[in-house]
Design a protein around this motif. Structure first.
Motif, PDB file in Angstrom:
ATOM      1  N   ALA A  71       0.921  -0.919   0.247  1.00  0.00           N
ATOM      2  CA  ALA A  71      -0.290  -0.101   0.211  1.00  0.00           C
ATOM      3  C   ALA A  71       0.629   1.216   0.148  1.00  0.00           C
ATOM      4  CB  ALA A  71      -0.666   0.101   1.310  1.00  0.00           C
ATOM      5  N   GLY A  72       0.040   2.119  -0.178  1.00  0.00           N
ATOM      6  CA  GLY A  72       0.892   3.068  -0.511  1.00  0.00           C
ATOM      7  C   GLY A  72       1.872   3.564  -1.864  1.00  0.00           C
ATOM      8  N   GLY A  73       2.544   4.814  -2.116  1.00  0.00           N
ATOM      9  CA  GLY A  73       3.255   4.721  -3.151  1.00  0.00           C
ATOM     10  C   GLY A  73       3.465   5.638  -4.020  1.00  0.00           C
ATOM     11  N   ILE A  74       3.311   6.103  -4.809  1.00  0.00           N
ATOM     12  CA  ILE A  74       3.913   7.596  -5.988  1.00  0.00           C
ATOM     13  C   ILE A  74       2.689   7.828  -5.613  1.00  0.00           C
ATOM     14  CG2 ILE A  74       4.203   8.592  -8.071  1.00  0.00           C
ATOM     15  CD1 ILE A  74       6.644   6.827  -7.139  1.00  0.00           C
ATOM     16  N   ASP A  75       2.866   9.336  -4.965  1.00  0.00           N
ATOM     17  CA  ASP A  75       1.706  10.462  -4.764  1.00  0.00           C
ATOM     18  C   ASP A  75       0.718  10.509  -5.946  1.00  0.00           C
ATOM     19  OD1 ASP A  75       0.386  11.561  -4.184  1.00  0.00           O
ATOM     20  OD2 ASP A  75       1.365  13.133  -2.878  1.00  0.00           O
ATOM     21  N   THR A  76      -0.702  10.263  -5.974  1.00  0.00           N
ATOM     22  CA  THR A  76      -1.668  10.205  -7.055  1.00  0.00           C
ATOM     23  C   THR A  76      -1.402  11.176  -7.914  1.00  0.00           C
ATOM     24  OG1 THR A  76      -3.686  10.052  -5.755  1.00  0.00           O
ATOM     25  CG2 THR A  76      -2.921   8.535  -6.959  1.00  0.00           C
ATOM     26  N   THR A  77      -1.160  12.804  -6.867  1.00  0.00           N
ATOM     27  CA  THR A  77      -1.514  13.563  -7.673  1.00  0.00           C
ATOM     28  C   THR A  77      -0.248  14.461  -8.383  1.00  0.00           C
ATOM     29  OG1 THR A  77      -0.160  14.529  -5.357  1.00  0.00           O
ATOM     30  CG2 THR A  77      -2.369  14.600  -5.093  1.00  0.00           C
ATOM     31  N   GLU A  78       0.917  13.711  -7.971  1.00  0.00           N
ATOM     32  CA  GLU A  78       1.787  13.822  -9.135  1.00  0.00           C
ATOM     33  C   GLU A  78       1.510  13.308 -10.354  1.00  0.00           C
ATOM     34  OE1 GLU A  78       4.029  15.588  -8.524  1.00  0.00           O
ATOM     35  OE2 GLU A  78       5.581  15.261  -6.194  1.00  0.00           O
ATOM     36  N   LEU A  79       0.149  12.502 -10.684  1.00  0.00           N
ATOM     37  CA  LEU A  79       0.590  11.748 -12.174  1.00  0.00           C
ATOM     38  C   LEU A  79      -0.579  11.893 -12.541  1.00  0.00           C
ATOM     39  CD1 LEU A  79       1.264   8.105 -11.111  1.00  0.00           C
ATOM     40  CD2 LEU A  79       2.890   9.968 -11.814  1.00  0.00           C
ATOM     41  N   SER A  80      -0.618  11.955 -13.659  1.00  0.00           N
ATOM     42  CA  SER A  80      -2.286  11.803 -15.712  1.00  0.00           C
ATOM     43  C   SER A  80      -2.952  10.735 -14.248  1.00  0.00           C
ATOM     44  CB  SER A  80      -1.922  12.815 -15.880  1.00  0.00           C
ATOM     45  OG  SER A  80      -3.190  12.069 -16.345  1.00  0.00           O
ATOM     46  N   SER A  81      -5.080  11.007 -14.136  1.00  0.00           N
ATOM     47  CA  SER A  81      -5.056   9.674 -13.376  1.00  0.00           C
ATOM     48  C   SER A  81      -5.684   9.546 -15.297  1.00  0.00           C
ATOM     49  CB  SER A  81      -6.418  10.236 -13.035  1.00  0.00           C
ATOM     50  OG  SER A  81      -7.096  11.549 -13.850  1.00  0.00           O
ATOM     51  N   THR A  99      -3.548   9.413 -17.927  1.00  0.00           N
ATOM     52  CA  THR A  99      -2.514   8.834 -19.010  1.00  0.00           C
ATOM     53  C   THR A  99      -1.458   8.197 -17.715  1.00  0.00           C
ATOM     54  OG1 THR A  99      -1.003  10.683 -18.574  1.00  0.00           O
ATOM     55  CG2 THR A  99      -2.560  10.642 -20.530  1.00  0.00           C
ATOM     56  N   MET A 100      -1.364   8.261 -16.238  1.00  0.00           N
ATOM     57  CA  MET A 100      -0.724   7.919 -16.003  1.00  0.00           C
ATOM     58  C   MET A 100       0.901   8.152 -15.832  1.00  0.00           C
ATOM     59  SD  MET A 100      -1.529   5.064 -13.283  1.00  0.00           S
ATOM     60  CE  MET A 100      -3.528   5.390 -14.195  1.00  0.00           C
ATOM     61  N   GLU A 101       1.250   9.539 -16.534  1.00  0.00           N
ATOM     62  CA  GLU A 101       2.037  10.664 -16.965  1.00  0.00           C
ATOM     63  C   GLU A 101       2.805  11.153 -15.490  1.00  0.00           C
ATOM     64  OE1 GLU A 101       2.481  12.553 -20.241  1.00  0.00           O
ATOM     65  OE2 GLU A 101       4.395  12.836 -20.692  1.00  0.00           O
ATOM     66  N   ALA A 102       4.020  12.186 -15.614  1.00  0.00           N
ATOM     67  CA  ALA A 102       4.679  12.456 -13.910  1.00  0.00           C
ATOM     68  C   ALA A 102       3.930  13.649 -14.952  1.00  0.00           C
ATOM     69  CB  ALA A 102       5.617  12.150 -13.937  1.00  0.00           C
ATOM     70  N   LYS A 103       3.308  14.602 -14.421  1.00  0.00           N
ATOM     71  CA  LYS A 103       2.794  16.370 -14.550  1.00  0.00           C
ATOM     72  C   LYS A 103       4.361  16.581 -14.644  1.00  0.00           C
ATOM     73  CE  LYS A 103      -2.531  16.158 -12.271  1.00  0.00           C
ATOM     74  NZ  LYS A 103      -2.565  16.147 -10.684  1.00  0.00           N
ATOM     75  N   ARG A 104       4.836  16.795 -13.891  1.00  0.00           N
ATOM     76  CA  ARG A 104       6.247  17.247 -13.437  1.00  0.00           C
ATOM     77  C   ARG A 104       7.361  17.297 -14.861  1.00  0.00           C
ATOM     78  NH1 ARG A 104       8.061  18.898  -8.129  1.00  0.00           N
ATOM     79  NH2 ARG A 104       6.995  17.315  -7.733  1.00  0.00           N
ATOM     80  N   VAL A 105       6.855  16.025 -14.545  1.00  0.00           N
ATOM     81  CA  VAL A 105       8.369  15.374 -15.811  1.00  0.00           C
ATOM     82  C   VAL A 105       7.602  14.416 -16.874  1.00  0.00           C
ATOM     83  CG1 VAL A 105      10.155  13.933 -15.560  1.00  0.00           C
ATOM     84  CG2 VAL A 105       9.350  14.750 -13.402  1.00  0.00           C
ATOM     85  N   PRO A 106       7.307  15.376 -18.411  1.00  0.00           N
ATOM     86  CA  PRO A 106       6.591  14.752 -19.656  1.00  0.00           C
ATOM     87  C   PRO A 106       7.659  13.895 -19.887  1.00  0.00           C
ATOM     88  CG  PRO A 106       6.862  17.227 -20.113  1.00  0.00           C
ATOM     89  CD  PRO A 106       7.562  16.649 -18.199  1.00  0.00           C
TER      90      PRO A 106
END
Ligand SMILES: Cc1cc2nc3c(=O)[nH]c(=O)nc-3n(C[C@H](O)[C@H](O)[C@H](O)COP(=O)(O)OP(=O)(O)OC[C@H]3O[C@@H](n4cnc5c(N)ncnc54)[C@H](O)[C@@H]3O)c2cc1C
Length: 400
Positions: free
Chosen positions: A347-357, A359-366
């Motif tokens: 449980a837990g992991g990469i904070d979903t606020t960092e990702l586009s729901s 595409t799963m792409e990191a918003k700050r790291v295209p």
């Protein structure tokens, strides 16, 4: 031009599924897997028959700091979609209970399905590949990522991290995904073991030790006052020599936070106070009466812990009320869990606020994507974790 459009690190359920979808779109895809064997976790899943999805999959079956995050991906790749794929490959399956679908044969059939689809989509897979470091070229528009490995260096426009969580290191689990997230400055929800047996203190352990192997159909509930997170599950609780297990406990363990109690309703279908008062004038021992509703050995051990057994007529009405309440709300404070070495998920992991729901792409790291169990989306027991692996893999596969 980089050699590859997409590099996926981690050849498990999510990574392979993403590879298939991206390959079908004509992308040049390379999967880097550090183990020599593909799909180790899939092979042992579902007791060797892989509970590959759950027909009742619903966002409420997933735990995440943001419960809405999983909705988009789950809606765009559904259990029915995966079932169609399973049927296309002629894999016979059955529903075991509660919408859980298993292979009639073995989990290897799901691994074979994924590998066959990878082949059709011209996906390249490098096994035994150790990734040494990952770099991103900020300047170039086409060459985004450079991945140094024991097989040399590979370049790609998109990089997908599908390395799963920390559960069961001998099956290939590493903290690689979290390290990459940190390298790129992405937040992480602390990882913790989920779907895992719970441990009890020495006193309880000693009392219950002789019941090891006994299981009781119960309603287990949990509420964390601070987060207002709550959950309840009606399934079996199994006594082990170290504490508690069984589906109801595994389920609640994902929600549980250290030092909190859990509550077990041992008689969810019976009004215990009514049963006790109906027998109030009887000379039957309490433990013997309870044995009509609970496994006999369990009823006796429970009385030793909570209500020394004697003939029912010797209890006062107030005592019976208290016993009934304990039967419906047996409060247990686990001392911990059996940890990542026994946990079915992380449980837990990469904070979903960092990702586009979407595409799963990191918003700050295209160009950088995270999918599957490494993301802070954790399914309940029953095929939901694979459904998340397929759905998040599909979402990224359409975008990379
Ligand atoms: C015993 C057990 C039984 C389970 N049964 C079920 C079930 O029946 N149904 C269900 O829905 N879920 C089940 N699960 C959970 C399910 O297996 C996982 O949620 C799912 O596999 C997650 O998929 P993933 O692709 O994100 O990660 P994984 O399947 O764990 O794949 C990650 C891959 O990345 C590789 N990797 C890790 N680090 C690196 C690195 N540094 N470099 C390269 N490769 C790396 C790993 O070797 C692995 O192949 C079970 C889990 C366990 C442990």
């Amino acid at each position: 031009m980089p050699d590859w459009d997409v590099i996926i690190i981690g050849g498990g359920a999510a990574g392979l599924f993403c590879a298939i979808e991206a390959g079908k779109r004509g992308r040049r895809v390379l999967v880097l897997e550090h183990s020599e064997t593909i799909g180790k976790k899939i092979r042992i899943s579902g007791g060797g028959r892989c509970n590959f999805t759950n027909v009742y999959t619903n966002p409420q079956n997933f735990l995440s700091a943001n419960p809405h995050f999983c909705k988009s991906a789950l809606a765009r790749y559904t259990p029915a979609d995966f079932i169609t794929l399973v049927e296309k490959h002629g894999i016979a399956y059955h529903e075991k209970k509660l919408g859980q679908l298993f292979c009639d044969g073995s989990s290897q059939q799901i691994i074979d399905l994924l590998l066959r689809e990878c082949e059709t989509a011209a996906v390249a897979i490098r096994r035994g590949c150790q990734v040494r470091n990952v770099q991103r070229d900020e300047q170039s528009s086409s060459l985004a990522f450079s991945i140094a490995t024991n097989f040399g260096s590979f370049q790609s426009s998109a990089l997908v991290i599908a390395t799963g969580g920390l559960s069961i290191a001998p099956l290939g689990a590493t903290d690689f995904g979290y390290r990459i997230a940190r390298q790129f400055g992405l937040r992480i929800e602390p990882a913790r073991p989920g779907l895992v047996p719970m441990t009890l203190g020495p006193r309880m352990q000693k009392k219950l030790a002789k019941l090891s192997g006994v299981s009781v159909d119960s309603l287990v509930s949990y509420r964390n006052e601070q987060s207002r997170q709550s959950a309840e599950f009606r399934e079996n609780v199994l006594i082990t020599h170290r504490g508690l297990s069984g589906p109801a406990i595994l389920q609640i363990s994902t929600y549980w936070r250290p030092a909190d109690p859990i509550s077990i309703n041992l008689l969810p279908d019976v009004q215990a106070f009514e049963v006790l008062t109906e027998n109030q004038n009887s000379s039957m021992e309490l433990a013997n009466l309870l044995s009509h509703y609970l496994p006999k050995r369990f009823a006796h051990a429970w009385c030793e812990l909570y209500a020394p057994s004697k003939p029912l007529k010797q209890f006062t009405a107030a005592e019976l009320r208290e016993i009934a309440q304990k039967l419906h709300e047996m409060q247990i404070k686990p001392t911990g869990t059996e940890g990542f070495k026994k946990a079915e998920v992380t449980a837990g992991g990469i904070d979903t606020t960092e990702l586009s729901s979407r595409t799963m792409e990191a918003k700050r790291v295209p160009g950088l994507y995270f999918i599957g169990e490494v993301v802070d989306v954790t399914g309940q027991l029953g095929g939901y974790n694979f459904q998340w692996a397929w759905a998040s893999g599909y979402a990224a596969g359409q975008s990379v």
